[in-house]
Scaffold this active site. Sequence first.
Site, PDB file in Angstrom:
ATOM      1  N   ASP A 184      41.733  60.852   6.602  1.00 27.46           N
ATOM      2  CA  ASP A 184      42.867  61.162   7.491  1.00 27.46           C
ATOM      3  C   ASP A 184      43.128  62.662   7.620  1.00 27.46           C
ATOM      4  O   ASP A 184      43.995  63.069   8.391  1.00 27.46           O
ATOM      5  CB  ASP A 184      44.148  60.458   6.994  1.00 27.46           C
ATOM      6  CG  ASP A 184      44.123  58.967   7.281  1.00 27.46           C
ATOM      7  OD1 ASP A 184      43.219  58.511   7.999  1.00 27.46           O
ATOM      8  OD2 ASP A 184      45.023  58.254   6.790  1.00 27.46           O
ATOM      9  N   ARG A 219      47.016  48.361  13.594  1.00 27.78           N
ATOM     10  CA  ARG A 219      46.189  47.579  12.672  1.00 27.78           C
ATOM     11  C   ARG A 219      46.896  47.230  11.370  1.00 27.78           C
ATOM     12  O   ARG A 219      46.619  46.193  10.768  1.00 27.78           O
ATOM     13  CB  ARG A 219      44.919  48.353  12.335  1.00 27.78           C
ATOM     14  CG  ARG A 219      43.918  48.448  13.432  1.00 27.78           C
ATOM     15  CD  ARG A 219      42.691  49.139  12.894  1.00 27.78           C
ATOM     16  NE  ARG A 219      42.377  48.589  11.585  1.00 27.78           N
ATOM     17  CZ  ARG A 219      41.637  47.517  11.378  1.00 27.78           C
ATOM     18  NH1 ARG A 219      41.087  46.884  12.384  1.00 27.78           N
ATOM     19  NH2 ARG A 219      41.422  47.080  10.157  1.00 27.78           N
ATOM     20  N   ARG A 268      52.832  58.121  17.018  1.00 26.51           N
ATOM     21  CA  ARG A 268      52.716  56.974  16.109  1.00 26.51           C
ATOM     22  C   ARG A 268      52.909  57.392  14.662  1.00 26.51           C
ATOM     23  O   ARG A 268      53.382  56.601  13.849  1.00 26.51           O
ATOM     24  CB  ARG A 268      51.320  56.350  16.238  1.00 26.51           C
ATOM     25  CG  ARG A 268      51.116  55.575  17.508  1.00 26.51           C
ATOM     26  CD  ARG A 268      49.808  54.845  17.458  1.00 26.51           C
ATOM     27  NE  ARG A 268      49.682  54.135  16.166  1.00 26.51           N
ATOM     28  CZ  ARG A 268      48.581  53.571  15.730  1.00 26.51           C
ATOM     29  NH1 ARG A 268      47.481  53.623  16.444  1.00 26.51           N
ATOM     30  NH2 ARG A 268      48.553  52.962  14.559  1.00 26.51           N
ATOM     31  N   ILE A 316      33.907  57.201   5.475  1.00 30.17           N
ATOM     32  CA  ILE A 316      34.818  56.038   5.515  1.00 30.17           C
ATOM     33  C   ILE A 316      34.753  55.302   6.856  1.00 30.17           C
ATOM     34  O   ILE A 316      34.657  54.081   6.892  1.00 30.17           O
ATOM     35  CB  ILE A 316      36.278  56.458   5.231  1.00 30.17           C
ATOM     36  CG1 ILE A 316      36.375  57.324   3.973  1.00 30.17           C
ATOM     37  CG2 ILE A 316      37.191  55.230   5.127  1.00 30.17           C
ATOM     38  CD1 ILE A 316      36.110  56.625   2.667  1.00 30.17           C
ATOM     39  N   ARG A 326      36.314  48.486  11.677  1.00 32.48           N
ATOM     40  CA  ARG A 326      37.391  48.170  10.734  1.00 32.48           C
ATOM     41  C   ARG A 326      37.633  46.669  10.530  1.00 32.48           C
ATOM     42  O   ARG A 326      38.667  46.131  10.908  1.00 32.48           O
ATOM     43  CB  ARG A 326      38.686  48.862  11.168  1.00 32.48           C
ATOM     44  CG  ARG A 326      38.522  50.353  11.240  1.00 32.48           C
ATOM     45  CD  ARG A 326      39.781  51.058  11.604  1.00 32.48           C
ATOM     46  NE  ARG A 326      40.699  51.195  10.486  1.00 32.48           N
ATOM     47  CZ  ARG A 326      41.817  51.907  10.542  1.00 32.48           C
ATOM     48  NH1 ARG A 326      42.163  52.515  11.653  1.00 32.48           N
ATOM     49  NH2 ARG A 326      42.601  52.005   9.499  1.00 32.48           N
ATOM     50  N   LYS A 340      53.893  57.761   6.064  1.00 27.64           N
ATOM     51  CA  LYS A 340      53.657  56.616   6.958  1.00 27.64           C
ATOM     52  C   LYS A 340      52.889  55.513   6.238  1.00 27.64           C
ATOM     53  O   LYS A 340      53.256  54.346   6.305  1.00 27.64           O
ATOM     54  CB  LYS A 340      52.849  57.086   8.181  1.00 27.64           C
ATOM     55  CG  LYS A 340      52.287  55.956   9.011  1.00 27.64           C
ATOM     56  CD  LYS A 340      51.537  56.449  10.217  1.00 27.64           C
ATOM     57  CE  LYS A 340      50.058  56.656  10.009  1.00 27.64           C
ATOM     58  NZ  LYS A 340      49.277  55.404   9.899  1.00 27.64           N
ATOM     59  N   ASN A 341      51.816  55.900   5.548  1.00 26.77           N
ATOM     60  CA  ASN A 341      50.937  54.882   4.961  1.00 26.77           C
ATOM     61  C   ASN A 341      51.523  54.245   3.701  1.00 26.77           C
ATOM     62  O   ASN A 341      50.943  53.304   3.160  1.00 26.77           O
ATOM     63  CB  ASN A 341      49.555  55.470   4.669  1.00 26.77           C
ATOM     64  CG  ASN A 341      48.765  55.668   5.948  1.00 26.77           C
ATOM     65  OD1 ASN A 341      49.202  55.256   7.026  1.00 26.77           O
ATOM     66  ND2 ASN A 341      47.609  56.295   5.830  1.00 26.77           N
ATOM     67  N   CYS A 390      39.033  49.641  16.483  1.00 26.76           N
ATOM     68  CA  CYS A 390      39.887  50.668  17.057  1.00 26.76           C
ATOM     69  C   CYS A 390      38.992  51.866  17.321  1.00 26.76           C
ATOM     70  O   CYS A 390      37.809  51.844  16.996  1.00 26.76           O
ATOM     71  CB  CYS A 390      41.047  51.013  16.142  1.00 26.76           C
ATOM     72  SG  CYS A 390      40.557  51.859  14.666  1.00 26.76           S
TER      73      CYS A 390
END
Length: 420
Positions: free
Chosen positions: A307, A94, A399, A329, A123, A22-23, A118
């Site tokens: 993540d 985002r 998502r 993070i 962020r 995804k990223n 979020c």
Amino acid sequence: MDRFLIRGGVPLHGAIPIGGAKNAALPLLAAGLLTNERLLLTNVPRIADIDTMAELLRHHGIAVEDAGHSSASLLVGGDITCTEAPYEIVSKMRASILVLGPLLARAGEARVSLPGGCAIGTRPVDLHLKGLEAMGAEIRLEGGYVDARAPNGLQGARIVLPFASVGATENLVMAASLAAGRTEIINAAREPEIGDLLACLTAMGAAIEGAGSDKLIIDGVPKLHAARHRILPDRIECGTYACAVGITGGEVRLVGGCLEHLGAVARALEEAGVEIAQEETALRVRRAGGLHGVDVMTEPYPGFPTDMQAQFMALLSVAEGASMMTETIFENRFMHVPELNRMGARINVHGASAIIRGVPALSAAPVMATDLRASFSLILAGLAASGETALSRIYHLDRGYEAVERKLSGCGARIERVAE
Ligand code: UD1
């Protein structure tokens, strides 16, 4: 709204296909704005965030089409007809901010809604904006929008990032690819997804040195062209299913998984008692013995990824002994903790750290997903718990994870999606 019903206690056995990352896919779609020629992306995951990015690109006038021969391929490209990224789309995701650099570099202007905070933290996007300003962009913040202009194009610059932000590195590399002259990005993020973006940009004609390091040198070119790129496998999806095997026991092949990209996650899993071995086209994950507590801290790559924090914490909740998880993070990424505790976990949060005292077993409870990765940590808890866990608000999960119930039930898990 759908929810999952999970009846735990079944060790997983079988194979799970790992999809495209995804990223990586999100910035790669944004890279489609950098040329009017066609970018063919393969191994695209079928998840809601991709639909949102495709919707945003179409809003800018860019065609995003199913490439036909494979359902996981998208053909991206066209002329930019609108340079505004509206609040209605950006507020859904985002990562929409990733269109800012490409729009500015190719069209000389962009008006992009500020993504705002979020659930996992505030962020900000200040590093994206400062970097683009260093490249000559004039930026104003007005009415919740970033108004950016570079009527004479962007110029190369030396940009030192105070923090190795993934999104800022991606936005700046894309912008620099079409800027005049040389851009240096110091303290660039090094996540494998950035390497994937650099590989695709290079295939499109960009001149980039330093891939894999924290110093990127980009010599701008006047134009980028058509290319074909296969998206790398999703290391977070892979690590998530490795945690599923770890928490239930059993043995599963994660097809397409890559040990090198899993890095610190694989080391932490092994320390906790989960065996991982790279085979030719898959990762073999197995747990035969018990789980042990481990201390982990999230960091930029090659450190342990934020993540994976929630999923790994679910695993640690049933490991013998105490563990400490420190989140460096995002400031508010422990929302899964109260939900895990409702299932019998013993976790205390002290500032940025959580102390996890392992319990012998979890028990089912109705729980609620709060964000993408937290959702999966509750699935993992449900897979290990006795009784039936009902997980609501699973739109968060859709998502970023493809076909969760199919992948898990294919290995014997009892998980079912029901309409609420
Ligand atoms: C990306 C990932 C996300 C992952 C995160 C960290 C995508 C689409 N998303 O998000 O899944 O959790 O990396 O690995 O790839 N920051 C600033 N100013 C900025 C930018 C960032 O202060 O301008 C801060 C953020 O608030 C956060 C930290 O830096 O605390 C990390 O953010 P960043 O690496 O930029 O994450 P994203 O690109 O948003």
